[in-house]
Design a protein around this motif. Structure first.
Motif, PDB file in Angstrom:
ATOM      1  N   GLN A   1      16.605  -0.454   7.545  1.00  0.00           N
ATOM      2  CA  GLN A   1      15.771  -0.110   6.397  1.00  0.00           C
ATOM      3  C   GLN A   1      15.726  -1.271   5.401  1.00  0.00           C
ATOM      4  O   GLN A   1      16.744  -1.891   5.098  1.00  0.00           O
ATOM      5  N   ILE A   2      14.520  -1.574   4.915  1.00  0.00           N
ATOM      6  CA  ILE A   2      14.340  -2.617   3.909  1.00  0.00           C
ATOM      7  C   ILE A   2      14.540  -1.982   2.533  1.00  0.00           C
ATOM      8  O   ILE A   2      13.790  -1.079   2.152  1.00  0.00           O
ATOM      9  N   PRO A   3      15.543  -2.401   1.776  1.00  0.00           N
ATOM     10  CA  PRO A   3      15.850  -1.741   0.510  1.00  0.00           C
ATOM     11  C   PRO A   3      14.832  -2.061  -0.581  1.00  0.00           C
ATOM     12  O   PRO A   3      14.254  -3.148  -0.626  1.00  0.00           O
ATOM     13  N   ASP A   4      14.604  -1.069  -1.461  1.00  0.00           N
ATOM     14  CA  ASP A   4      13.829  -1.239  -2.696  1.00  0.00           C
ATOM     15  C   ASP A   4      12.328  -1.426  -2.481  1.00  0.00           C
ATOM     16  O   ASP A   4      11.599  -1.644  -3.454  1.00  0.00           O
ATOM     17  N   TYR A   5      11.837  -1.335  -1.266  1.00  0.00           N
ATOM     18  CA  TYR A   5      10.405  -1.464  -1.022  1.00  0.00           C
ATOM     19  C   TYR A   5       9.909  -0.295  -0.181  1.00  0.00           C
ATOM     20  O   TYR A   5      10.622   0.194   0.706  1.00  0.00           O
ATOM     21  N   TYR A   6       8.687   0.136  -0.481  1.00  0.00           N
ATOM     22  CA  TYR A   6       8.116   1.301   0.191  1.00  0.00           C
ATOM     23  C   TYR A   6       6.675   1.014   0.600  1.00  0.00           C
ATOM     24  O   TYR A   6       5.968   0.264  -0.063  1.00  0.00           O
ATOM     25  N   ALA A   7       6.264   1.643   1.682  1.00  0.00           N
ATOM     26  CA  ALA A   7       4.861   1.591   2.090  1.00  0.00           C
ATOM     27  C   ALA A   7       4.123   2.748   1.423  1.00  0.00           C
ATOM     28  O   ALA A   7       4.626   3.876   1.386  1.00  0.00           O
ATOM     29  N   ILE A   8       2.942   2.470   0.875  1.00  0.00           N
ATOM     30  CA  ILE A   8       2.086   3.507   0.310  1.00  0.00           C
ATOM     31  C   ILE A   8       1.094   3.892   1.398  1.00  0.00           C
ATOM     32  O   ILE A   8       0.296   3.064   1.846  1.00  0.00           O
ATOM     33  N   THR A   9       1.154   5.141   1.859  1.00  0.00           N
ATOM     34  CA  THR A   9       0.326   5.571   2.984  1.00  0.00           C
ATOM     35  C   THR A   9      -0.532   6.777   2.616  1.00  0.00           C
ATOM     36  O   THR A   9      -0.202   7.545   1.714  1.00  0.00           O
ATOM     37  N   ARG A  10      -1.639   6.932   3.328  1.00  0.00           N
ATOM     38  CA  ARG A  10      -2.507   8.099   3.173  1.00  0.00           C
ATOM     39  C   ARG A  10      -1.951   9.257   3.985  1.00  0.00           C
ATOM     40  O   ARG A  10      -1.550   9.089   5.138  1.00  0.00           O
ATOM     41  N   SER A  11      -1.968  10.444   3.391  1.00  0.00           N
ATOM     42  CA  SER A  11      -1.399  11.601   4.076  1.00  0.00           C
ATOM     43  C   SER A  11      -2.261  12.064   5.243  1.00  0.00           C
ATOM     44  O   SER A  11      -1.756  12.679   6.185  1.00  0.00           O
TER      45      SER A  11
ATOM     46  N   LEU B   1      -1.706   1.550   2.604  1.00  0.00           N
ATOM     47  CA  LEU B   1      -2.581   1.066   1.541  1.00  0.00           C
ATOM     48  C   LEU B   1      -1.957  -0.081   0.756  1.00  0.00           C
ATOM     49  O   LEU B   1      -2.666  -0.868   0.132  1.00  0.00           O
ATOM     50  N   GLY B   2      -0.632  -0.170   0.764  1.00  0.00           N
ATOM     51  CA  GLY B   2       0.036  -1.228   0.024  1.00  0.00           C
ATOM     52  C   GLY B   2       1.544  -1.116   0.145  1.00  0.00           C
ATOM     53  O   GLY B   2       2.069  -0.182   0.756  1.00  0.00           O
ATOM     54  N   ILE B   3       2.237  -2.101  -0.428  1.00  0.00           N
ATOM     55  CA  ILE B   3       3.702  -2.124  -0.455  1.00  0.00           C
ATOM     56  C   ILE B   3       4.140  -2.109  -1.912  1.00  0.00           C
ATOM     57  O   ILE B   3       3.650  -2.911  -2.726  1.00  0.00           O
ATOM     58  N   ALA B   4       5.073  -1.219  -2.271  1.00  0.00           N
ATOM     59  CA  ALA B   4       5.458  -1.034  -3.671  1.00  0.00           C
ATOM     60  C   ALA B   4       6.970  -0.992  -3.821  1.00  0.00           C
ATOM     61  O   ALA B   4       7.711  -0.815  -2.844  1.00  0.00           O
ATOM     62  N   THR B   5       7.420  -1.122  -5.071  1.00  0.00           N
ATOM     63  CA  THR B   5       8.843  -0.996  -5.391  1.00  0.00           C
ATOM     64  C   THR B   5       9.158   0.440  -5.785  1.00  0.00           C
ATOM     65  O   THR B   5       8.270   1.298  -5.861  1.00  0.00           O
ATOM     66  N   GLU B   6      10.418   0.690  -6.082  1.00  0.00           N
ATOM     67  CA  GLU B   6      10.877   2.024  -6.448  1.00  0.00           C
ATOM     68  C   GLU B   6      10.154   2.542  -7.693  1.00  0.00           C
ATOM     69  O   GLU B   6       9.870   3.740  -7.820  1.00  0.00           O
ATOM     70  N   LYS B   7       9.836   1.644  -8.645  1.00  0.00           N
ATOM     71  CA  LYS B   7       9.223   2.059  -9.905  1.00  0.00           C
ATOM     72  C   LYS B   7       7.809   2.621  -9.738  1.00  0.00           C
ATOM     73  O   LYS B   7       7.327   3.369 -10.589  1.00  0.00           O
TER      74      LYS B   7
END
Length: 315
Positions: free
Chosen positions: A55-65, A71-77
């Motif tokens: 797992q890559i820490p502190d980063y998330y993929a933004i996906t369509r349900s 759609l993009g890559i984001a941080t925890e905030k």
């Protein structure tokens, strides 16, 4: 007219934004608008893993349900403002009786927008021409852009978008994806209450420009400034620049709704905004038309901004 790269869209008025999208008769509720525009999905944050399962820490993929598209890559905030929240916010911002003219998404859902008519300014005019003010809500799920609400004005006679940059009147409000958008409602209201000031200042600016006489060589000089032909250009680039210059001059000299302003700074401004709104891009990339739509929604294309600066400095 269909635009293949526009993911989904509905329009209550075929004239709004040049007939793009599917026409829907009558006003729509926010729930209906979301469904008709194909926006009945959520943006979800998902953990990201390397190819070997770490797992890559502190980063998330933004996906369509609905289709799991990234759609993009984001941080925890980053806290995505959902489409349903966006419509609810716009409802609260505009009050009862809001009429959604257009709503849709671009680039696979990375950009979402909704357009509402400001019904309290039906008689708005610029230099004698009927114009309609709209309020545009724009949202992005690529983790780069902000939520944005802005005023945009369309000239009825030719569906020409006029978003003049005024130093003394704001026309937009924005907020990052960091929490509950409803908490920012009063701030947005306070900013957008100033739209009447923007419209009044734009009317004054238009009147001034109609009385500002330009020289017979002004449009040629402006065309050369906006679309310069340089020695190190390829033949293709030179041809594109020459075509753009010719198109601008032709619009100014022959288009019926612009000809009545010929010889004035306002006529020069209408020619370039008409070109930006309607003329097909010379570079027909995969997202060329989408990018033009986004730039219009964001307040004007770079070429219109340059033209405004040229007119202000030289007229």
């Amino acid at each position: 007219m269909a635009i293949t790269n526009v993911t989904s869209m509905f329009s209550a008025d075929s004239a709004v934004y040049h007939g793009i999208g599917n026409v829907v008769k009558g006003a729509q509720t926010s729930a209906e608008a979301i469904k008709l525009a194909g926006l009945d999905w959520t943006a979800d944050k998902r953990v990201i893993y390397t190819g070997d399962g770490i797992q890559i820490p502190d980063y998330y993929a933004i996906t369509r349900s609905d289709n799991n598209a990234v759609l993009g890559i984001a941080t925890e905030k980053y806290k995505p403002i959902q489409n349903s929240e966006a419509f609810a916010f716009t409802n609260a911002l505009l009050g009862n009786g809001v009429t959604y003219e257009t709503a849709g998404s671009l680039k696979g859902g990375k950009r979402v927008w909704m357009l509402a008519k400001m019904t309290d300014r039906q008689d708005y005019k610029l230099a004698g021409d009927e114009c309609v003010p709209y309020l545009l809500f724009s949202n992005s799920f690529d983790a780069k852009g902000a939520v944005r609400v802005c005023l945009t004005v369309t000239r009825v006679v030719c569906e020409n978008t006029l978003n003049y940059a005024l130093k003394n009147a704001k026309r937009s409000w924005s907020v990052r994806h960091m929490g509950n958008i409803q908490m920012n409602l009063e701030e947005a209201r306070e900013t957008l209450n100033l739209t009447s000031r923007y419209l009044a200042n734009m009317e004054e600016q238009a009147d001034t420009m109609t009385q500002t006489v330009i020289s017979p060589k002004f449009m040629e000089e402006m065309a050369n400034y906006l679309f310069p032909i340089k020695g190190d250009m390829t033949d293709l680039m030179k041809n594109r620049a020459e075509d753009a210059q010719g198109t601008l001059r032709t619009l100014y000299n022959t288009k019926g709704d612009i000809k009545k302003f010929k010889g004035t700074a306002w006529g020069a401004y209408l020619a370039i905004t008409d070109m930006a709104s309607h003329v097909a891009p010379t570079r027909k990339g995969a997202f060329a038309k989408e990018n033009r739509m986004v730039s219009l929604f964001d307040g004007g294309t770079d070429i219109v901004t340059k033209a405004q600066e040229f007119i202000t400095a030289n007229a």
